[in-house]
Enzyme design. Sequence first.
Site, short mmCIF file in Angstrom:
data_model
loop_
_atom_site.label_atom_id
_atom_site.label_comp_id
_atom_site.label_asym_id
_atom_site.label_seq_id
_atom_site.Cartn_x
_atom_site.Cartn_y
_atom_site.Cartn_z
N GLU A 257 5.20 -3.69 -30.21
CA GLU A 257 4.42 -4.79 -29.68
C GLU A 257 2.96 -4.37 -29.71
O GLU A 257 2.58 -3.38 -29.07
CB GLU A 257 4.85 -5.06 -28.23
CG GLU A 257 5.22 -6.50 -27.99
CD GLU A 257 5.74 -6.71 -26.59
OE1 GLU A 257 6.95 -6.92 -26.45
OE2 GLU A 257 4.94 -6.65 -25.65
N ASP B 34 -2.86 -9.48 -17.07
CA ASP B 34 -2.71 -8.04 -17.17
C ASP B 34 -3.35 -7.31 -16.01
O ASP B 34 -4.39 -7.72 -15.50
CB ASP B 34 -3.32 -7.55 -18.49
CG ASP B 34 -2.42 -7.90 -19.67
OD1 ASP B 34 -1.33 -7.32 -19.75
OD2 ASP B 34 -2.79 -8.76 -20.48
#
Lengths: 267, 404
Positions: free
Chosen positions: A49, A60
């Site tokens: 990823e 995040d």
Amino acid sequence: MSRIEACFQALKAQGKKALIPYVTAGDPHPSITVPLMHQMVEAGASIIELGVPFSDPMADGPTIQLAHERSLVHNTSLTDILAMVQTFRQTNQTTPVVLMGYLNPIEIMGYEAFAQAAQAAGVDGVLTVDLPPEEGKEVLPLFKAHGLDPIFLVAPTTPAHRMQAIAEAASGFVYYVSLKGVTGANTLDTAEVAARLAKMREYTDLPLGVGFGIKDAATAAAVGQVADAVVVGSALIKQVEATPEDHTTIIKNISGLLASMRSALDA
Amino acid sequence: MKFSEFNWNALPDATGHFGAYGGRFIAETLMEPIYQLEQAYSSLKADPAFQAEFDRDLKHYVGRPSPLYFAERLTRELGGAKIFLKREDLNHTGAHKINNTIGQAILAKHMGKTRIIAETGAGQHGVASATIAARLGLECVVYMGAEDVKRQAPNVFRMKLLGATVVPVHSGSKTLKDALNEAMRDWVTNVDNTFYIIGTVAGPHPYPAMVRDFQSVIGREARQQILEQDGRLPDALVACVGGGSNAIGLFHPFLADESVAIYGVEAAGSGISTGKHAAPLTAGKSGVLHGNRTYLMEDDNGQIIETHSISAGLDYPGVGPEHSWLKDLGRAQYVAVTDAQAMEGFHTLTRKEGIIPALESSHAMAYVMELAPKMAKDQSIIMCLSGRGDKDINTIARLEGITL
Ligand SMILES: Cc1ncc(COP(=O)(O)O)c(C=O)c1O
């Protein structure tokens, strides 16, 4: 058969779980990314990823935010990242690569242009954090038309009817976020995760991955008991944070951590 | 399209879109909570008891209706259209922001949330949120860019006095957009007990519609007041645009009044041509940020560009999606004034009318100074005086080399 599907089939035949590392492309420098990808495969990564940095990574936590900032110092663009994937593909045609990021860099490139370029570069899947299926009516068919699997997150807050809608929109695999919160958060309840995966299993035959809160071999192994794939991100990026100037050490430490997870998963 | 025949309340559509703009571009963890919020809001909106509670609070706690003040001396000096000021600066806590926080706090209470969070730029929305939290006995955490914590120190202190926790945000440009990012991260983590009071008409659906509904009291009152005082509709409306909540609040009840020209004023900072500004509608392009599609300041790679404005409340790279739609439709026009022009607006209103405006509102003032002289004496302008300037005196003193 797509690379992602082939990957999960092969793992299944061997009785193994997928290990999916997340790193932010271009962190701490664009020159590290392709060699790091190859080394992660060596260490036992099944799928990679690759984070596409964004100036405002709302979903995040601090670790990945800083990774995005370090990458953006070099103006790492989506075009640059597609070039990295293309380079990686020159010597690796089997390991699937999933781009993970936010919609705006894709939107500004143009959905069709992006889908074409990503396919040409050898990208296999796209996980767009801020694109729920509801908003994807235009772009998701383009992804599919260009052989890109749309990967979606399922969260602890996702009710059954949304699980179903996500299952219908998704291909490749489904990514269960084990915690409420941002990436890099703590603690993980394996029994709870198992129950949620069982629920999701009612709606899809796709492989189910689990991420958020996996930080070492022990947590990876625990999650591997209940999931088809284990995703690890912030714990790897902490290795970049530790020695941002020293690429050799970064690659060595990330590979070491992954290898320990791989053997814990295989044990 | 005939603006007078359009159903302006029909948008956003059921999925939260204003044409191509708006929507719900958020992480999966927040999708169900956002649907719950939407549901709670639409059932409350239809509930007369909720409307009555909201109206009562606006009247007795905020001090509404706010006056529509005819600025006679300023009108004479500028020599053109009559200038009416909608005095949101006279609201409790000193800005329009409180209208919205009251509405959302009632909703939070109704949903059984015990903790509220907010982002703030100028600190006005933070103060309004801390105020309402104090009154309702809710825990309150306010995220504020570290840069803004410095330049809006009086408001930081007010929030702390009110019992709120102010969290300085050090990521990115350390201003409003980063505060919003951080508030979203808090919300995603604490969504079970936490209500996020967004301070402007941005964010995922239903926020842009909900905040507009709460702020529309500004335009509804102003429309009635001008008809009473001047016997006719105004010829123009002027409001500053950060995220766009005071502007949409004034504009929305006038959208069907075809004869009323509408001007939103963005921050041109050091000048549009310098690139150092905060004017996405004037100089940006469409993109996705903070849960909606709208005009943004972004580079060719889709990264958000740092903004620059003397005014913390306008220092934001996006704008509410309804404004993007009104711009494309041509129903509203968006202009920009520089820091220097805003300073001139600030001093003019202070000296000519004895009203010290917020630096945000000073942008609207600066545009009124440009517009009024070009209009006839029997015409009129309503300007939204969105807030008072006490919070800005340190900034102004510093800019003018004065030590307090
Ligand atoms: C007095 C005042 N006016 C205007 C604004 C800008 O916000 P909006 O565009 O949402 O009205 C602010 C924001 O902090 C403010 O404090």
